[in-house]
Design a protein around this motif. Structure first.
Motif, PDB file in Angstrom:
ATOM      1  N   ARG A 225     -15.268 -68.687  19.167  1.00  0.00           N
ATOM      2  CA  ARG A 225     -16.410 -68.703  18.250  1.00  0.00           C
ATOM      3  C   ARG A 225     -17.623 -68.029  18.892  1.00  0.00           C
ATOM      4  O   ARG A 225     -18.364 -67.292  18.232  1.00  0.00           O
ATOM      5  CB  ARG A 225     -16.781 -70.136  17.872  1.00  0.00           C
ATOM      6  N   ALA A 226     -17.828 -68.294  20.183  1.00  0.00           N
ATOM      7  CA  ALA A 226     -18.969 -67.708  20.883  1.00  0.00           C
ATOM      8  C   ALA A 226     -18.856 -66.187  20.938  1.00  0.00           C
ATOM      9  O   ALA A 226     -19.840 -65.471  20.711  1.00  0.00           O
ATOM     10  CB  ALA A 226     -19.064 -68.284  22.291  1.00  0.00           C
ATOM     11  N   ASN A 284     -25.094 -72.965  32.504  1.00  0.00           N
ATOM     12  CA  ASN A 284     -26.183 -73.249  31.574  1.00  0.00           C
ATOM     13  C   ASN A 284     -26.009 -72.314  30.374  1.00  0.00           C
ATOM     14  O   ASN A 284     -26.171 -71.101  30.499  1.00  0.00           O
ATOM     15  CB  ASN A 284     -27.533 -73.005  32.263  1.00  0.00           C
ATOM     16  N   TRP A 285     -25.678 -72.877  29.200  1.00  0.00           N
ATOM     17  CA  TRP A 285     -25.438 -72.065  28.013  1.00  0.00           C
ATOM     18  C   TRP A 285     -26.626 -72.105  27.051  1.00  0.00           C
ATOM     19  O   TRP A 285     -26.489 -71.818  25.846  1.00  0.00           O
ATOM     20  CB  TRP A 285     -24.152 -72.483  27.297  1.00  0.00           C
ATOM     21  N   GLY A 286     -27.800 -72.401  27.587  1.00  0.00           N
ATOM     22  CA  GLY A 286     -28.999 -72.503  26.762  1.00  0.00           C
ATOM     23  C   GLY A 286     -29.374 -71.211  26.059  1.00  0.00           C
ATOM     24  O   GLY A 286     -29.877 -71.229  24.927  1.00  0.00           O
ATOM     25  N   LYS A 287     -29.137 -70.061  26.709  1.00  0.00           N
ATOM     26  CA  LYS A 287     -29.537 -68.788  26.120  1.00  0.00           C
ATOM     27  C   LYS A 287     -28.748 -68.489  24.846  1.00  0.00           C
ATOM     28  O   LYS A 287     -29.345 -68.138  23.804  1.00  0.00           O
ATOM     29  CB  LYS A 287     -29.339 -67.658  27.139  1.00  0.00           C
ATOM     30  N   ILE A 288     -27.433 -68.622  24.878  1.00  0.00           N
ATOM     31  CA  ILE A 288     -26.631 -68.301  23.695  1.00  0.00           C
ATOM     32  C   ILE A 288     -26.897 -69.319  22.591  1.00  0.00           C
ATOM     33  O   ILE A 288     -26.819 -68.998  21.397  1.00  0.00           O
ATOM     34  CB  ILE A 288     -25.125 -68.199  24.041  1.00  0.00           C
ATOM     35  N   HIS A 289     -27.248 -70.537  22.957  1.00  0.00           N
ATOM     36  CA  HIS A 289     -27.602 -71.542  21.954  1.00  0.00           C
ATOM     37  C   HIS A 289     -28.931 -71.198  21.291  1.00  0.00           C
ATOM     38  O   HIS A 289     -29.061 -71.211  20.058  1.00  0.00           O
ATOM     39  CB  HIS A 289     -27.676 -72.923  22.595  1.00  0.00           C
ATOM     40  N   GLY A 293     -27.399 -69.491  18.336  1.00  0.00           N
ATOM     41  CA  GLY A 293     -27.074 -70.734  17.645  1.00  0.00           C
ATOM     42  C   GLY A 293     -25.737 -71.351  18.002  1.00  0.00           C
ATOM     43  O   GLY A 293     -25.283 -72.296  17.346  1.00  0.00           O
ATOM     44  N   TRP A 294     -25.090 -70.857  19.074  1.00  0.00           N
ATOM     45  CA  TRP A 294     -23.784 -71.392  19.453  1.00  0.00           C
ATOM     46  C   TRP A 294     -23.925 -72.624  20.336  1.00  0.00           C
ATOM     47  O   TRP A 294     -24.829 -72.717  21.166  1.00  0.00           O
ATOM     48  CB  TRP A 294     -22.975 -70.334  20.220  1.00  0.00           C
ATOM     49  N   LYS A 295     -22.996 -73.549  20.174  1.00  0.00           N
ATOM     50  CA  LYS A 295     -22.832 -74.653  21.112  1.00  0.00           C
ATOM     51  C   LYS A 295     -21.379 -75.121  21.043  1.00  0.00           C
ATOM     52  O   LYS A 295     -20.709 -74.941  20.013  1.00  0.00           O
ATOM     53  CB  LYS A 295     -23.775 -75.813  20.796  1.00  0.00           C
TER      54      LYS A 295
END
Length: 317
Positions: A225-226, A284-289, A293-295
């Motif tokens: 999905r990412a 740390n996946w904060g940037k793509i979130h 909007g991915w998580k």
């Protein structure tokens, strides 16, 4: 705009799951190229042949002559999963890793350079960042590259090639770096499949060192999905970290599998630690979130049960 994608390494674990996701959820047509080495399983992809939006070409991305047959059309994007990826094998012999991961990536970049594809997404790994201490903050996209084994060094080298082609030629190139993937169809030599298969057969489960090495686990469907989000909305020249947010020690993972299967912990067998064994990975996946909007949506327990049941039902030996 062309709705064709070129997926490299699509007979492998993550690549085949990505193709399944894209054929089931989008209108893209997909050309899948794979060298069908030990990590590429024809059984992972044979059911795609019934789909009119899919075709398979048997070729090696490191062979520029063979690769030409795939470029009989223009692609919206190349998604480069193709890689030699097993750390232990890279320690035994680094040459195939250099050939596929670096030379193969270069061949694909040259194809984008001459207009065979509109963009390329390089699928990389958190291992390029090296190892974290117990108290260190998770890797971000700005963490320095510090690979500790030939596999991760070859992937870091490929990432730098991609960056250089973006900076030099202003090509629309994007890098994603994921944490440890798990899920159905993964090669049996990888950690979680090996533990499941050995446990199902009441065989000893080798555990490196003290078993306290930590990995951040990402269910493969969340990863797919990412990548789709990055394909549609990612910015050229950017790096996106994709993490699962599920840090577990290797011993914890083995214990969870054994308990689910009602197997004795005595199956665990401590063995000499791997050379250059990174202590901890965390992303740390904060940037793509924040930007896309991915998580992650799949909990580690649910993903692990899904994976165990797949190996049970498919009777992988």
């Amino acid at each position: 705009m062309s709705k064709h994608l070129l997926v490299t390494g699509g007979a492998g674990f993550i690549g085949s799951n990505f193709i399944e996701y894209m054929l089931g959820n989008t209108s893209y047509s997909i050309t899948n190229i794979d060298a069908l080495t030990y990590a590429g399983d024809i059984d992972n992809i044979k059911h795609f042949n019934q789909n009119s939006k899919y075709r398979f070409i048997h070729c090696d991305i490191s062979n520029s002559t063979s690769l030409k047959q795939a470029f009989d059309r223009e692609y919206k994007a190349i998604i480069n999963f193709a890689a030699e990826s097993h750390v232990d094998r890279s320690i035994e012999n680094a040459h195939p890793f250099i050939n596929t991961n670096i030379n193969g990536t270069l061949n694909l970049l040259n194809a984008v350079l001459v207009g065979k594809a509109k963009k390329m997404i390089q699928i990389s790994t958190d291992e390029v960042y090296g190892s974290l201490g117990h108290e260190d903050l998770p890797f971000t996209e700005h963490s320095p590259l510090a690979p500790n084994n030939p596999y991760s060094a070859s992937k870091a080298s490929a990432d730098l090639l991609v960056r250089s082609f973006y900076k030099t030629y202003q090509l629309p190139l994007i890098i994603t770096r994921c944490s440890n993937n798990y899920g159905p169809k993964q090669h049996r030599e990888k950690f979680i499949p090996k533990v499941i298969i050995n446990a199902l057969n009441d065989q000893k489960i080798p555990l490196y060192g003290d078993g306290q090495n930590v990995r951040d686990w990402l269910f493969v469907d969340d990863h797919c999905r990412a990548i789709h989000m990055v394909l549609e909305h990612g910015e050229p020249g950017e790096v996106y970290n994709i993490g699962g947010g599920h840090e577990r020690t290797n011993k914890e993972v083995i214990t969870l599998i054994l308990d689910y299967l009602n197997k004795k912990h005595q199956l665990i067998e401590y063995v000499e630690d791997r050379k250059g064994h990174d202590r901890r990975y965390a992303i740390n996946w904060g940037k793509i979130h924040k930007e896309l909007g991915w998580k992650p949506q799949v909990t580690f327990r649910d993903g692990l049960i899904n994976t165990i049941e797949w190996y049970k039902n498919n009777k992988i030996q």
